[in-house]
Scaffold this motif. Structure first.
Motif, PDB file in Angstrom:
ATOM      1  N   THR A   1     106.755  18.813  13.703  1.00 35.52           N
ATOM      2  CA  THR A   1     106.297  19.274  12.392  1.00 35.52           C
ATOM      3  C   THR A   1     104.881  19.850  12.486  1.00 35.52           C
ATOM      4  O   THR A   1     104.578  20.920  11.939  1.00 35.52           O
ATOM      5  N   LEU A   2     104.021  19.141  13.218  1.00 38.59           N
ATOM      6  CA  LEU A   2     102.641  19.603  13.370  1.00 38.59           C
ATOM      7  C   LEU A   2     102.580  20.912  14.158  1.00 38.59           C
ATOM      8  O   LEU A   2     101.753  21.784  13.868  1.00 38.59           O
ATOM      9  N   VAL A   3     103.472  21.056  15.158  1.00 41.58           N
ATOM     10  CA  VAL A   3     103.526  22.311  15.918  1.00 41.58           C
ATOM     11  C   VAL A   3     103.916  23.472  14.997  1.00 41.58           C
ATOM     12  O   VAL A   3     103.307  24.550  15.029  1.00 41.58           O
ATOM     13  N   MET A   4     104.926  23.239  14.151  1.00 42.17           N
ATOM     14  CA  MET A   4     105.394  24.301  13.243  1.00 42.17           C
ATOM     15  C   MET A   4     104.330  24.647  12.204  1.00 42.17           C
ATOM     16  O   MET A   4     104.143  25.816  11.863  1.00 42.17           O
ATOM     17  N   ILE A   5     103.629  23.626  11.716  1.00 46.19           N
ATOM     18  CA  ILE A   5     102.526  23.871  10.764  1.00 46.19           C
ATOM     19  C   ILE A   5     101.422  24.662  11.452  1.00 46.19           C
ATOM     20  O   ILE A   5     100.881  25.646  10.925  1.00 46.19           O
ATOM     21  N   ASN A   6     101.086  24.241  12.661  1.00 44.64           N
ATOM     22  CA  ASN A   6     100.000  24.867  13.416  1.00 44.64           C
ATOM     23  C   ASN A   6     100.311  26.328  13.737  1.00 44.64           C
ATOM     24  O   ASN A   6      99.429  27.189  13.742  1.00 44.64           O
ATOM     25  N   ASN A   7     101.607  26.613  14.014  1.00 43.67           N
ATOM     26  CA  ASN A   7     102.017  27.983  14.341  1.00 43.67           C
ATOM     27  C   ASN A   7     102.254  28.848  13.108  1.00 43.67           C
ATOM     28  O   ASN A   7     102.545  30.043  13.234  1.00 43.67           O
ATOM     29  N   GLY A   8     102.156  28.223  11.939  1.00 41.76           N
ATOM     30  CA  GLY A   8     102.334  28.969  10.704  1.00 41.76           C
ATOM     31  C   GLY A   8     103.779  29.262  10.364  1.00 41.76           C
ATOM     32  O   GLY A   8     104.057  30.136   9.529  1.00 41.76           O
ATOM     33  N   TRP A   9     104.733  28.575  10.985  1.00 47.30           N
ATOM     34  CA  TRP A   9     106.153  28.815  10.706  1.00 47.30           C
ATOM     35  C   TRP A   9     106.538  28.314   9.327  1.00 47.30           C
ATOM     36  O   TRP A   9     107.397  28.900   8.663  1.00 47.30           O
TER      37      TRP A   9
ATOM     38  N   LEU B   1      96.565  10.431  15.654  1.00 48.41           N
ATOM     39  CA  LEU B   1      96.230  10.659  17.068  1.00 48.41           C
ATOM     40  C   LEU B   1      96.684  12.040  17.521  1.00 48.41           C
ATOM     41  O   LEU B   1      95.966  12.746  18.242  1.00 48.41           O
ATOM     42  N   ILE B   2      97.910  12.418  17.088  1.00 52.84           N
ATOM     43  CA  ILE B   2      98.423  13.749  17.453  1.00 52.84           C
ATOM     44  C   ILE B   2      97.552  14.827  16.822  1.00 52.84           C
ATOM     45  O   ILE B   2      97.220  15.834  17.455  1.00 52.84           O
ATOM     46  N   SER B   3      97.179  14.595  15.578  1.00 50.86           N
ATOM     47  CA  SER B   3      96.347  15.582  14.876  1.00 50.86           C
ATOM     48  C   SER B   3      94.985  15.738  15.546  1.00 50.86           C
ATOM     49  O   SER B   3      94.474  16.847  15.702  1.00 50.86           O
ATOM     50  N   PHE B   4      94.398  14.593  15.945  1.00 52.49           N
ATOM     51  CA  PHE B   4      93.063  14.641  16.548  1.00 52.49           C
ATOM     52  C   PHE B   4      93.110  15.026  18.027  1.00 52.49           C
ATOM     53  O   PHE B   4      92.303  15.814  18.499  1.00 52.49           O
ATOM     54  N   LEU B   5      94.064  14.465  18.750  1.00 52.52           N
ATOM     55  CA  LEU B   5      94.051  14.579  20.209  1.00 52.52           C
ATOM     56  C   LEU B   5      95.257  15.300  20.797  1.00 52.52           C
ATOM     57  O   LEU B   5      95.237  15.687  21.962  1.00 52.52           O
ATOM     58  N   GLY B   6      96.338  15.437  20.001  1.00 56.10           N
ATOM     59  CA  GLY B   6      97.560  16.006  20.549  1.00 56.10           C
ATOM     60  C   GLY B   6      98.163  15.109  21.617  1.00 56.10           C
ATOM     61  O   GLY B   6      98.790  15.592  22.562  1.00 56.10           O
ATOM     62  N   PHE B   7      97.974  13.794  21.455  1.00 59.80           N
ATOM     63  CA  PHE B   7      98.415  12.832  22.489  1.00 59.80           C
ATOM     64  C   PHE B   7      99.212  11.719  21.845  1.00 59.80           C
ATOM     65  O   PHE B   7      98.893  11.249  20.761  1.00 59.80           O
TER      66      PHE B   7
END
Length: 564
Positions: free
Chosen positions: A206-214, A102-108
C-alpha cells in the motif's frame, strides 16, 4: 506441472504452519505448567494489562499474526481465558501499527523467521536430553520455529507480489467510482492480506502504491481497513486445529476488526479529516489535498492504521463480555469436546470460609459429573467394533484422565487457600473430607483410562470378547452407573445432614457380589475352554477395574458421613 508444484508447495506450507501450531500448543501444555499460567494470569489481570501485553509482544516480534496465533495456542492450552485473550488481541492490533511506522520511516521490517533454523537447532539439542521437561521445551521451540517457517513459506509460495508491485499499477484506473471505489479497495486490501498471510506485507504494498502515486490517500486508507479484515484469517487458520475456546478467540479477533471497519466506513470522510488534522499539526502536508508530499502521505497511511486500532480498542474494551457472548453463539461447543475448565472456582475465596467451602463443593459435584461422563465413553469403547472410533475414544479417555488430574490439583489448591483462614471445627472436618473426595475422584479418572488401556492391549493382541462376555460387562457398567447415581446424590446433599449412605453401600455390594460371581464363572470357563486364557485375562482385568471404581465411590460417601 509448474502449477501443480506451486499448489502442492502452498498446501505444504499451510501444513507446516498448522503442524507448528499443534506442536507448540501441545508442548505448552507439557512445559508451561502452573508457573506460566500464573505469569500469564498476572500479566492479564485486567483489560489495561491485557492490551499492554498484546501491544508489547507484537511491537517486539513485529507480527500481529504471530501474536494472535500464540494467543490462540495459549487458549488452546488452557493458559488464557477467552476474556483475557480478547484483551491481548486488542493490544496486538495496536502493536502491529508499529510496523507501518517503521516502514514509513525506514522502509524496513524485521523478519523473525530468520531465527527459525537456529531455534530448531536449540530445540533439537533439548530433545536429546533425557528429562521430560527439557524434551518438552525442545518441542516448544521447534513448534515455535516451524510456525514462523510456515508463515514465511506461505508468503513465499504465493505469487511474488512484494518483489513486483508494478503488476498492481492497473489499480489506478479503479479509483474514480466514488464510495464504491472505497469498498473496492477495502476488498483488495482484504484479499491481498489473505493471499500474503501478512498485513505488514500488504501495508508495504500500500505504501509503495501511495509513494508511486498509483492511488490516492483515501484509497490507501481503504486498503488499510481491508488489511485489518484479512489479517484475522491467520488466527482462524491456526484455530482450525484447536479446541472450541481457541476458535472463539480467533472469531473474537474477526468480530473486533469487522466492527471497526464498519464504523470507520460509516464515518469515512470525517475519519480521514481527523487524520489530516493530526498530520498537519505535526507540520506535514494535508494528505487530502492534491500535491501532498510522498512523506506526508506515508505518515498519513500509518496514522490511519494506528488511529483505527486505538479508537476501536477504546470503544470495544467496554464490550468484551458482549463479544464473548457473541463468539460463544457463533462457535458452539461440540457435545463430545471437553477441555479443562473450572466451573465454579473462578473469582478466588469468598467472604467466609463456609461460603468458599460451598463453592468448592459445587466444583466437586461438577468434578464427579465429569468423571461419570468419562465412563459413558468407556462404555462406548467397550461396545464399539470400529477401529477408528475406538482410537478416537481412547484419546478422549486419555484426555479425560489428564483433565481429572488437573481438576484435582486446582480444587486442592483452592482448599489449601481456605485452610489458611479461620475455620470452625465442622468446617475443618468438611475440608478434610473434600481432600479425600477429590483424591478418590481422581482415582476414578485414572481407572477410566485404565479401562481404555486394557481394551487397547486386547486389540493389539487381536483378541475379542464374545457376546456373552460383552453382555456381562455391560451389566457391570450398569451397576457402576448405579454407584455413580448414589455417590452424586450424596455429594449434592447437605453434608452435615447425611446420616445414611445405604444407597452407596448397596450399590457397592452389588458390584462386589457380581465381580465374585464372574470370577467363579471365569474359572469354569477356562476349564471348559470357552475362551482363550489371554482373552480371559483382559476380561477379568476389566471386571476388577470396575470393582475398584466401586471402592472409590463408596470411599467418597464414607468421607461425607465421617464429617459428623
Amino acid at each position: 506441472m509448474g502449477v501443480v508444484l506451486n499448489i502442492l508447495t502452498l498446501l505444504g506450507s499451510l501444513g507446516l504452519f498448522l503442524y507448528g501450531m499443534t506442536l507448540m500448543s501441545e508442548a505448552l501444555q507439557k512445559v508451561a505448567g502452573d508457573k506460566m499460567r500464573s505469569f500469564l494470569a498476572a500479566m492479564t489481570t485486567n483489560s489495561a494489562s491485557q492490551i499492554f501485553t498484546g501491544l508489547l509482544i507484537t511491537a517486539i516480534i513485529q507480527s500481529s499474526s504471530a501474536t494472535t496465533v500464540m494467543v490462540v495456542s495459549f487458549v488452546n492450552a488452557g493458559l488464557l481465558s477467552l476474556v483475557q485473550a480478547i484483551g491481548v488481541i486488542m493490544g496486538a492490533n495496536i502493536g502491529t501499527t508499529v510496523t507501518a511506522w517503521l516502514i514509513s520511516f525506514l522502509g524496513f521490517k524485521a523478519d523473525i523467521s530468520v531465527l527459525s533454523i537456529p531455534l530448531i537447532g536449540i530445540g533439537f539439542a533439548f530433545m536429546m536430553c533425557k528429562a521430560k521437561r527439557k524434551k518438552s521445551i525442545g518441542e516448544l521451540l521447534i513448534g515455535f520455529a516451524l510456525l514462523f517457517l510456515g508463515l514465511t513459506f506461505l508468503k513465499d509460495s504465493v505469487p511474488n507480489l512484494e518483489n513486483s508491485p508494478e503488476v498492481l499499477a492497473f489499480l489506478q484506473s479503479w479509483t474514480d467510482f466514488g464510495f464504491l471505489s472505497v469498498l473496492l479497495f477495502v476488498g483488495i486490501g482484504t484479499l491481498l492480506t489473505i493471499v500474503l498471510q501478512s498485513s505488514s506485507a500488504t501495508m508495504a504494498l500500500t505504501l509503495v502504491m501511495i509513494n508511486n502515486g498509483w492511488i490516492s490517500f483515501d484509497m490507501g486508507a481503504a486498503m488499510v481497513l481491508g488489511e485489518n479484515i484479512g489479517t484475522t484469517i491467520t488466527a482462524n487458520i491456526a484455530a482450525s486445529v484447536a479446541n472450541t475456546s481457541a476458535k472463539r478467540a480467533a472469531r473474537a479477533h474477526s468480530v473486533f476488526n469487522l466492527f471497526g471497519v464498519l464504523w470507520v466506513l460509516v464515518l469515512y470522510h470525517p475519519f480521514l479529516y481527523l487524520v489530516s488534522k493530526i498530520i498537519t499539526a505535526f507540520g506535514c502536508d494535508n494528505p487530502l489535498v492534491a500535491g501532498a508530499s510522498s512523506e506526508s502521505l506515508l505518515y498519513s497511511v500509518a496514522m490511519v492504521h494506528s488511529l483505527f486500532n486505538i479508537c476501536n480498542t477504546l470503544i470495544l474494551v467496554w464490550f468484551i463480555p458482549q463479544i464473548v457472548k457473541l463468539v460463544t453463539k457463533l462457535v458452539k461447543s461440540p457435545k463430545e469436546e471437553e477441555v479443562f475448565r473450572l466451573k465454579y472456582i473462578q473469582g478466588g475465596l469468598l467472604n467466609t470460609a463456609e461460603l468458599s467451602l460451598g463453592q468448592a463443593k459445587a466444583e466437586i459435584i461438577h468434578f464427579a459429573e465429569l468423571c461419570r461422563r468419562q465412563y459413558e465413553y468407556a462404555k462406548e469403547a467397550l461396545n464399539t467394533t470400529s477401529e477408528e472410533r475406538f482410537d478416537q475414544l481412547y484419546k478422549k479417555l486419555e484426555h479425560y484422565e489428564q483433565i481429572t488430574d488437573r481438576v484435582e490439583f486446582e480444587i486442592a489448591k483452592y482448599l489449601n487457600e481456605i485452610a489458611e483462614g479461620q475455620l470452625s471445627e465442622e468446617s475443618g472436618r468438611k475440608l478434610q473430607a473434600m481432600y479425600k473426595i477429590i483424591s478418590e475422584l481422581e482415582s476414578i479418572g485414572d481407572s477410566g483410562f485404565n479401562i481404555a488401556r486394557i481394551l487397547q492391549r486386547r486389540n493389539i493382541h487381536d483378541k475379542s470378547f464374545n457376546q456373552t462376555m460383552i453382555n456381562k460387562l455391560n451389566y457391570m457398567t450398569k451397576l457402576v452407573d448405579a454407584g455413580f447415581d448414589a455417590m452424586i446424590v450424596n455429594l449434592k446433599s447437605e453434608f452435615s445432614k447425611v446420616k445414611d449412605i445405604s444407597n452407596a453401600q448397596d450399590a457397592e455390594q452389588d458390584i462386589n457380589e457380581y465381580r465374585n460371581n464372574l470370577k467363579e464363572e471365569h474359572l469354569l470357563n477356562l476349564e471348559n475352554n470357552t475362551y482363550s486364557y489371554l482373552t480371559g485375562v483382559y476380561y477379568m482385568d476389566l471386571i476388577n477395574e470396575y470393582e475398584h471404581v466401586g471402592d472409590f465411590m463408596i470411599n467418597i460417601s464414607e468421607a461425607i458421613i465421617e464429617i459428623k
